[in-house]
Every structure is written in structure tokens, then in C-alpha cells.
Design an enzyme around this catalytic site. Structure first.
Site, short mmCIF file in Angstrom:
data_model
loop_
_atom_site.label_atom_id
_atom_site.label_comp_id
_atom_site.label_asym_id
_atom_site.label_seq_id
_atom_site.Cartn_x
_atom_site.Cartn_y
_atom_site.Cartn_z
N GLU A 1 56.96 19.15 -41.35
CA GLU A 1 56.12 17.78 -40.72
C GLU A 1 56.14 16.56 -41.96
O GLU A 1 55.31 15.87 -41.63
CB GLU A 1 55.03 18.12 -40.51
CG GLU A 1 54.92 19.14 -39.22
CD GLU A 1 53.42 19.23 -38.64
OE1 GLU A 1 53.05 18.59 -37.55
OE2 GLU A 1 52.30 19.64 -39.06
N HIS B 1 47.84 15.33 -44.06
CA HIS B 1 47.94 15.86 -42.91
C HIS B 1 47.17 17.12 -42.85
O HIS B 1 47.38 18.09 -43.58
CB HIS B 1 49.53 16.13 -42.38
CG HIS B 1 49.32 16.96 -41.13
ND1 HIS B 1 48.63 16.57 -39.91
CD2 HIS B 1 50.29 17.97 -40.79
CE1 HIS B 1 48.84 17.54 -38.93
NE2 HIS B 1 49.84 18.38 -39.49
N HIS C 1 44.75 20.53 -40.71
CA HIS C 1 44.42 20.97 -39.42
C HIS C 1 42.80 21.50 -39.46
O HIS C 1 42.61 22.46 -38.84
CB HIS C 1 45.19 22.48 -39.13
CG HIS C 1 46.64 21.92 -39.24
ND1 HIS C 1 47.61 23.09 -39.68
CD2 HIS C 1 47.39 21.21 -38.89
CE1 HIS C 1 48.79 22.55 -39.62
NE2 HIS C 1 48.83 21.47 -39.13
N HIS D 1 45.85 19.78 -32.48
CA HIS D 1 46.58 20.04 -33.57
C HIS D 1 45.84 19.71 -35.15
O HIS D 1 45.73 20.39 -35.73
CB HIS D 1 47.80 19.40 -33.49
CG HIS D 1 48.91 19.44 -34.80
ND1 HIS D 1 50.21 18.94 -34.59
CD2 HIS D 1 48.80 19.86 -36.09
CE1 HIS D 1 50.85 19.16 -35.62
NE2 HIS D 1 49.83 19.74 -36.48
#
Ligand SMILES: [Zn+2]
Length: 267
Positions: A109, A128, A130, A199
Site C-alpha cells: 500500500e 496508514h 487499521h 479497512h
């Protein structure tokens, strides 16, 4: 001089300069509000802090724009953040190509980061994550809005990115190419946080430590809002004028929290 050799020299110069800043800042007085350029050492510490705070596990990542070349950014190769060392840090261009291909592979990603850095010159660090409590807000009609001053940066809005729109249907839900990364950057716009439906989140900041701080308080803000919604309503959210003043304070004052996290991690 061949193009390849030129690239290697620029690449190593960037890393050496960033590490030199790290040494200089280590020798500087511990003035917590001093705001030197970010270093590779800071990026490594951020990986460890995010793992300790359980904002990332084996997945999730933080990157930092190269202070010597805004067309490049630093990202750890695909190892769990808690294990990252300076040897794992790769240099990528804004198309998310790893400059030195022998150095290893970047996470799938990586395009999240390249495309947001392209779109947002004001952003120097991206996380980023989760982290679990934000996910319900990515799949419901309840927007993630701050009820506490620590989440003031969530205003004016936390948009939700829908991958099916760009992918044209089902995907593995990873931001695995430039087109998907650009669509996410477009959804983020000028905001600080965007959610990815089903996500996780992306969080941006001008500094590595502030990106970690904001990621932590995005998760906390989601927890607080879920709790408050169980009590009698209606809720009073942070007002935009309060948020602006709170952000003025925390956009520099975050360093006290950031320094504490690094100390607790032995960084
Ligand atoms: Zn992800």
C-alpha cells in the site's frame, strides 16, 4: 557519470544528511518545543511507538517526506513496525518506486503515501492504520466528529473513501496501485484524516511526531464518541472556532506527548 551512479549518490546523501540531523538533534538541549527537521531516527522511533500503542500490528505503516528532496519519501520495507531499524528504511519517489531496488521491497500500500505527498505539499508524514475503533465510522452514517479537544484536528470533516467506486467493483481492498492511491488522496482533500470503508484510516501531518499523535487521538476520538452516544443526547461536539484554537496549541505542544512516548520506548 551514469544515471544509476548519480541516483545512488543522491540517495545516500539524503540518508546521510537525515542521519546527521538525528545526531545533531541528539546533542541539542532537550528543549521539547524545538522543531528541527525530521530524521530517519524519528521515523524508526515512530514505527516503534505506533506498535506499542497498538495502532499498527504486523501491518500498517508510517512514512516521512525526505527533508532534502520533497520529491521523495522514506518508508520501511515490509517488516512489522515494531522490528524496524534504520537499515530497513527505503527511499521512494512520488510514483512510489523504490529508488534502490536492491534495498528491498516496500509494502503493497505504498501508493497511499506517494499519491498523498503529490497532492499535499504541506504534508511531510503519513500514517496508514487499521486501528479498530475507527472502522465502525467507515461503514455507518455516523460521521467521526470530535467531542474532546484532543481530536480537534478531525474538523472540518473526516471523509470516507469507497474503493468500489474507483476499482469498478470488488477488489482485495488494498490501495495497490497509483489510481487507487490518487482516488484516496482526492477523498482526503485538504482534511487531516480520511477513513477507508471497511479497512482503516490515513492520517497526515507536517511532522512525524504529530502524525503519530493524531493517529492515536483519532482512535481515542472514535472510542469517546462511541461511549458518548450511549448516554442521553444530543451531544455537544467541539465547535469549529474552538477547534482552531485547540489546534494552534497542540500543533506545537504535541511534542511533550511525543517525547514521552519515545522515552517509554527507549528511543
Ligand atoms: Zn491497509
Amino acid at each position: 557519470m551514469s544515471f544509476f551512479i548519480s541516483c545512488r549518490i543522491v540517495l545516500y546523501s539524503s540518508i546521510i544528511l537525515a542521519m546527521a540531523w538525528g545526531s545533531a538533534s541528539a546533542q541539542a538541549p532537550a528543549s521539547s518545543n524545538a522543531n528541527p527537521p525530521d530524521t530517519v531516527a524519528e521515523l524508526v522511533a515512530a514505527n516503534h511507538v505506533l506498535a506499542k500503542l497498538k495502532l499498527v500490528d504486523a501491518f500498517g505503516h508510517i512514512t516521512m517526506r525526505d527533508p532534502t528532496n520533497p520529491q521523495r519519501f522514506f518508508m520501511a520495507r515490509g517488516v512489522p513496525p515494531v522490528d524496524v531499524t534504520e537499515k530497513d528504511i527505503l527511499v521512494l519517489d512520488l510514483d512510489s518506486n523504490v529508488i534502490d531496488k536492491k534495498a528491498g521491497s516496500a509494502p503493497l500500500e505504498k501508493f497511499i503515501h506517494g499519491e498523498i505527498y503529490k497532492a499535499r505539499p504541506d504534508v511531510n508524514s503519513i500514517v496508514h492504520s487499521h486501528s479498530p475503533t475507527v472502522i465502525p465510522f467507515s461503514v455507518s452514517k455516523t460521521p467521526l466528529r470530535p467531542i474532546a479537544h484532543t481530536g480537534a484536528f478531525l474538523l472540518p470533516a473526516v471523509p470516507v473513501y469507497e474503493q468500489r467506486t474507483t476499482a469498478g467493483g470488488a477488489s482485495n481492498m488494498m490501495i495497490s496501485d497509483q489510481k487507487l492511491g490518487k482516488a484516496l488522496a482526492d477523498t482526503l482533500g485538504q482534511n487531516t484524516v480520511a477513513l477507508l470503508r471497511g479497512h482503516g484510516s490515513v492520517v497526515v501531518a507536517p511532522k512525524v511526531g504529530l502524525a503519530v499523535y493524531r493517529t492515536y487521538f483519532t482512535e481515542v476520538s472514535a472510542q469517546l464518541l462511541l461511549q458518548a452516544r450511549q448516554l442521553d443526547g444530543p451531544l455537544t461536539y467541539i465547535y469549529p472556532d474552538e477547534a482552531a484554537l485547540a489546534n494552534d496549541l497542540r500543533n506545537t505542544g504535541y511534542t511533550r506527548q511525543w517525547d514521552l512516548w519515545k522515552k517509554e520506548m527507549g528511543n
